[in-house]
Write a protein that holds these residues in place. Sequence first.
Motif, mmCIF file in Angstrom:
data_model
loop_
_atom_site.group_PDB
_atom_site.id
_atom_site.type_symbol
_atom_site.label_atom_id
_atom_site.label_comp_id
_atom_site.label_asym_id
_atom_site.label_seq_id
_atom_site.Cartn_x
_atom_site.Cartn_y
_atom_site.Cartn_z
ATOM 1 N N ASP A 212 0.868 -1.180 0.000
ATOM 2 C CA ASP A 212 0.000 0.000 0.000
ATOM 3 C C ASP A 212 0.907 1.233 0.000
ATOM 4 N N LYS A 214 0.734 4.808 1.539
ATOM 5 C CA LYS A 214 -0.152 5.587 2.413
ATOM 6 C C LYS A 214 0.051 7.094 2.313
ATOM 7 N N GLY A 226 -5.630 7.415 3.626
ATOM 8 C CA GLY A 226 -6.196 6.071 3.716
ATOM 9 C C GLY A 226 -5.513 5.117 2.738
ATOM 10 N N TYR A 269 -6.084 -9.663 8.131
ATOM 11 C CA TYR A 269 -5.112 -8.845 7.407
ATOM 12 C C TYR A 269 -3.924 -8.622 8.325
ATOM 13 N N ASN A 285 -5.701 -6.243 10.827
ATOM 14 C CA ASN A 285 -7.029 -5.710 10.569
ATOM 15 C C ASN A 285 -7.972 -6.899 10.443
ATOM 16 N N ARG A 287 -10.480 -7.294 8.411
ATOM 17 C CA ARG A 287 -11.262 -7.168 7.166
ATOM 18 C C ARG A 287 -10.280 -6.963 6.026
ATOM 19 N N GLY A 289 -8.185 -5.085 3.217
ATOM 20 C CA GLY A 289 -7.586 -3.756 3.173
ATOM 21 C C GLY A 289 -8.050 -2.986 1.950
ATOM 22 N N ASP A 290 -7.996 -1.685 2.079
ATOM 23 C CA ASP A 290 -8.390 -0.801 0.990
ATOM 24 C C ASP A 290 -7.253 0.205 0.818
ATOM 25 N N PRO A 291 -6.559 0.282 -0.313
ATOM 26 C CA PRO A 291 -6.891 -0.225 -1.641
ATOM 27 C C PRO A 291 -6.222 -1.540 -2.062
ATOM 28 N N GLU A 292 -5.628 -2.304 -1.146
ATOM 29 C CA GLU A 292 -4.971 -3.548 -1.566
ATOM 30 C C GLU A 292 -5.950 -4.499 -2.255
HETATM 31 N N1 GLY Z 1 -4.725 -0.249 3.384
HETATM 32 C C1 GLY Z 1 -4.790 -0.097 4.780
HETATM 33 C C2 GLY Z 1 -6.060 -0.516 5.381
HETATM 34 O O1 GLY Z 1 -6.966 -0.987 4.728
HETATM 35 O O2 GLY Z 1 -6.173 -0.405 6.590
#
Ligand code: GLY
Length: 427
Positions: A212, A214, A226, A269, A285, A287, A289-292
Amino acid sequence: MKILVVGGGGREHALAWKLRRDDPRVEIIAAPGNPGIAALGRCVPLKATDIAGLAALARSEGVSFTVVGPEAPLDAGIVDHFRQQGLAVFGPSAAAARIETSKRFAKDLMLAAGVPTASARTFTDAEAARADVRRLGAPVVVKASGLAAGKGVIVAMTIAEADDAIAMMLEGNAFGEAGHEVLVEEFMEGEEISVFALTDGTHILPMIAAQDHKRIGEGDTGPNTGGMGAYAPVSIETPAITGLTVDRVFEPTLRALRDAGCPFTGLLYAGLMLTADGPKVVEFNCRFGDPETEALLPLLTSSLLEPMRAVANGDSIAGAAPFAWSGAAVTTVVAAGGYPGTVRGGSAITLPPDEEGVTVFHAGTARDASGTLVTAGGRVFAVTAVGGTLADAQRRSVAHAERVSFEGRRLRRDIGWRELARSARTP
Ligand code: GLY
Ligand code: AMP
């Protein structure tokens, strides 16, 4: 088969897109969804945290299962509520989600289970926290214990910066309740990767690593966001690193969660720092990840639907075929002017025509009263290009992202630069 997707960002668009790709007969219902997801299914204007409303929707629609995207509903107990009602759901219980929602819980669990991570102590008293900062010396990391929308971590390069962070969280009210307990943590040096594992609580299907980006600026400079983009695969994730990650991170963490009476089901995650002493956990995490996710799912050639359905139904994934992957992906986030600060929504958007191998995931978009597509958030799109090489994927992702037009649009043109620099060094 109907599937309810909870959430309305780029991650949820990518999940809906992949589930439909796995089986085009799947009917997607999303809550609240977004205009991108609306092209794949039906959006229902319920908040992701309206648990009672979502359960009623899942029941009345007779969905086969529900996939929960963001952490807030998981923290609020959506999975517990759905399970009590006999509704199949993909995600962890609120107790298991503490692996993300309470940094203290995660750290205590990792240290007890021998999972490699930075050493840390927890404080509610500012004086004691300041003393610990002096014991460790700078650089040092100060973290709000609770959920702080990704902003509760200060990597302090000096003692003074650490003192400021402690004062802000424990004596001021930055991050509210989430910051009334802080962790003072040892600084780890290395490159970070994100590794996801789908799990039934015991067995895991690991995904390939993604990285990612950041920071807002090219070359990873400027304020944290994010996430301005992601890419996969990452060559520093060697088979040896994958083995260590499974054996020393995922397996013992899942065992510890089972032993604590809160088995983790869903997507775990691991944010890993590849240090000189091997991979160490920066954070978990609960859930995707965003944007992975937007970078990884277009590379996944095997089904996500099947193992997700099994886990949602409470079935075992023992013996499931490992995930299969092909190609390289770069996801370039197209953000609104002012991001990561305050952004003004409502700017009209023009999208370029569709292009083979490029997928535009909607993150912060909406339709105005006249039906025009407009901006509605900091990160507006995640543009993923898949190519035979990372360089090719980057070129096409940037070219397409640059053709997305709205007032103030900003993007990074260097997503994947660390990997491209590595491959330039390899003869
Ligand atoms: N890419 C970091 C997150 O989803 O927390
Ligand atoms: P987190 O929200 O825990 O992922 O932390 C946000 C970012 O802070 C991470 O992505 C890392 O880049 C950095 N970070 C967190 N903990 C440490 C640490 N112990 N050492 C170095 N950097 C860290």
